[in-house]
Write a protein that holds these residues in place. Structure first.
Motif, short mmCIF file in Angstrom:
data_model
loop_
_atom_site.label_atom_id
_atom_site.label_comp_id
_atom_site.label_asym_id
_atom_site.label_seq_id
_atom_site.Cartn_x
_atom_site.Cartn_y
_atom_site.Cartn_z
N GLY A 1 44.13 30.90 35.52
CA GLY A 1 43.03 30.31 35.34
C GLY A 1 42.52 29.76 36.59
O GLY A 1 42.69 30.43 37.31
N GLY A 2 41.99 28.46 36.51
CA GLY A 2 41.64 27.94 37.57
C GLY A 2 40.00 28.10 37.78
O GLY A 2 39.60 27.54 39.05
N VAL A 3 39.52 28.94 36.98
CA VAL A 3 37.81 29.30 37.14
C VAL A 3 37.67 29.36 35.83
O VAL A 3 38.33 29.32 34.85
CB VAL A 3 37.81 30.79 37.88
CG1 VAL A 3 37.93 30.77 39.26
CG2 VAL A 3 38.38 31.75 37.13
N LEU B 1 35.96 30.53 32.31
CA LEU B 1 36.49 31.78 31.63
C LEU B 1 35.51 32.93 32.16
O LEU B 1 36.00 34.10 32.30
CB LEU B 1 36.01 31.73 30.03
CG LEU B 1 36.54 32.99 29.23
CD1 LEU B 1 37.92 33.03 29.14
CD2 LEU B 1 35.48 33.25 28.00
N TRP B 2 34.29 32.78 32.43
CA TRP B 2 33.42 33.91 32.77
C TRP B 2 33.57 34.60 33.89
O TRP B 2 33.24 35.51 34.69
CB TRP B 2 32.07 33.64 32.26
CG TRP B 2 31.50 32.27 33.36
CD1 TRP B 2 30.74 32.24 34.51
CD2 TRP B 2 31.39 31.03 32.85
NE1 TRP B 2 30.74 31.09 34.97
CE2 TRP B 2 31.01 30.18 33.51
CE3 TRP B 2 31.91 30.35 31.41
CZ2 TRP B 2 31.10 28.98 33.47
CZ3 TRP B 2 31.94 29.12 31.19
CH2 TRP B 2 31.58 28.39 32.25
N GLU B 3 34.53 33.55 34.96
CA GLU B 3 34.93 34.30 36.25
C GLU B 3 36.33 34.67 36.33
O GLU B 3 36.83 35.28 37.27
CB GLU B 3 34.53 33.11 37.10
CG GLU B 3 33.33 32.64 37.67
CD GLU B 3 32.98 31.37 38.48
OE1 GLU B 3 33.70 31.12 39.26
OE2 GLU B 3 31.91 31.04 38.25
N MET B 4 36.97 34.75 35.10
CA MET B 4 38.53 34.88 35.19
C MET B 4 38.61 36.42 35.26
O MET B 4 37.97 37.36 34.51
CB MET B 4 39.02 34.40 33.90
CG MET B 4 40.45 34.58 33.41
SD MET B 4 41.56 33.49 34.09
CE MET B 4 43.00 33.93 33.47
N ALA C 1 40.77 28.59 29.70
CA ALA C 1 40.27 28.95 28.52
C ALA C 1 41.29 30.04 27.95
O ALA C 1 41.61 29.74 26.61
CB ALA C 1 38.88 29.22 28.82
N SER C 2 41.84 30.90 28.65
CA SER C 2 42.47 31.98 27.76
C SER C 2 44.07 31.35 27.55
O SER C 2 44.22 31.94 26.38
CB SER C 2 42.54 33.24 29.00
OG SER C 2 42.82 32.76 30.21
N ARG D 1 48.57 24.15 40.91
CA ARG D 1 48.09 24.85 41.93
C ARG D 1 46.76 25.22 41.25
O ARG D 1 45.72 25.38 42.37
CB ARG D 1 49.08 25.99 42.28
CG ARG D 1 48.56 26.87 43.44
CD ARG D 1 49.51 28.04 43.82
NE ARG D 1 49.07 28.97 42.76
CZ ARG D 1 48.18 30.00 42.75
NH1 ARG D 1 47.35 29.97 43.78
NH2 ARG D 1 47.84 30.88 41.78
N LEU D 2 46.42 25.66 40.17
CA LEU D 2 45.42 26.19 39.47
C LEU D 2 44.18 25.08 39.65
O LEU D 2 43.00 25.33 39.76
CB LEU D 2 45.33 26.55 38.17
CG LEU D 2 46.50 28.05 37.94
CD1 LEU D 2 46.76 28.31 36.69
CD2 LEU D 2 45.48 29.35 38.60
#
Ligand SMILES: NC(=O)c1ccc[n+]([C@@H]2O[C@H](COP(=O)([O-])OP(=O)(O)OC[C@H]3O[C@@H](n4cnc5c(N)ncnc54)[C@H](O)[C@@H]3O)[C@@H](O)[C@H]2O)c1
Length: 259
Positions: free
Chosen positions: A100-102, A104-107, A161-162, A206-207
């Protein structure tokens, strides 16, 4: 002697569960991928970690390298435990991974799929392989299917999100299995850990761009991170015959995160 199969058994909560069950007199097949997953940004456990765990046991723990995403590999793992000890009494779906770390639509879709497949499909694959073997035992049965969900199953955690979707799926899976198992004596339950000191939590820090994992302690009323053994103690109880009244339960072991 009761027999368990634990996925994600090489380190963290899985390894602590293997140790606790072995201490309690169980024979345990510790399964782990013991190799990295290229789509994820951090290392999985190594084969050396898996073998160290076995070496530190008194001979009732065996290592088995298997990827939970592979349904055939889960059937083979269950067959290996049956070949070794003649039965299984508990199957614990502990293997998990995060990305993750972004939003959902940027994952990246590869990472998204890996998170869903390890956490959710992996738990389904273990259930599909292990439950028929648990049901094959004569009555009165006390087989246990256990899965490790997360506080992420019930909280909207941004940039994960995932992982949240996969863990919510694990909760849905366990509830449906519990209904399907009905009065068989075999049960399905889950634990939802809070922030626990393991490599997946380091990756979560880290994320989120945090310097370390300590920030997560503030969200739990106990104001500290949990130790893997504290989750393992609850899983070991739930694996045993004394948890017979639990079916479809999702037990928070989260240091008060969900208050
Ligand atoms: N540590 C926490 O704060 C926390 C909180 C809530 C839930 N959880 C859940 O607890 C479970 C255990 O995680 P952990 O904290 O011990 O993290 P961890 O990273 O230390 O352990 C995860 C283990 O799963 C193994 N694994 C990953 N993908 C696999 C695959 N495809 N097949 C087989 N094995 C695989 C890894 O090699 C590793 O040994 C996971 O399901 C995780 O999502 C952890």
């Amino acid at each position: 002697m009761r027999v368990a199969l634990v996925t994600g058994g090489a380190r963290g909560i899985g390894a602590a569960t293997v140790r606790k069950l072995a201490e309690d007199g169980w024979a345990v097949l510790a399964c782990d991928i013991a190799a990295d997953i290229p789509e994820l940004g951090y290392p999985m456990a190594s084969e050396a970690e898996l073998h160290e765990l076995v070496a530190s046991s008194d001979g009732t723990v065996k290592a088995h390298v298997a990827d939970v995403r592979d349904a055939d590999a889960m059937h083979a793992a269950v067959a290996e435990a049956e070949r070794e000890w003649g039965r299984i009494d508990a199957a614990v779906a502990c293997a998990g991974a995060i990305a993750g770390g972004v939003p959902l639509w940027e994952m990246p879709t590869g990472a998204e799929r890996a998170v869903l497949e390890v956490n959710l499909v992996g738990s389904m694959n273990l259930a599909r392989a292990a439950i028929p073997v648990l049901l094959r035992q004569p009555e009165p049965r006390s087989g246990r299917f256990l899965a490790v969900a997360s506080t992420a199953a019930t909280h909207g955690l941004p940039m994960l999100a995932s992982y949240c979707a996969a863990k919510a799926g694990v909760v849905g899976l366990v509830r449906a299995l519990a209904a399907e198992l009905g009065c068989t004596g075999v049960t399905a339950n889950a634990v939802s850990p809070g922030s626990t000191s393991t490599p997946i939590l380091e990756e979560s820090a880290r994320l989120y761009g945090l310097p370390d994992t300590e920030e997560f302690a503030q969200h739990q009323s106990v104001n500290r991170l949990l130790e893997p053994a504290e989750i393992a103690n609850v899983l070991a109880f739930m694996a045993g015959q004394d948890s017979s009244a639990m079916n479809g339960s999702v037990v928070s072991v989260d240091g008060g995160f969900s208050l």
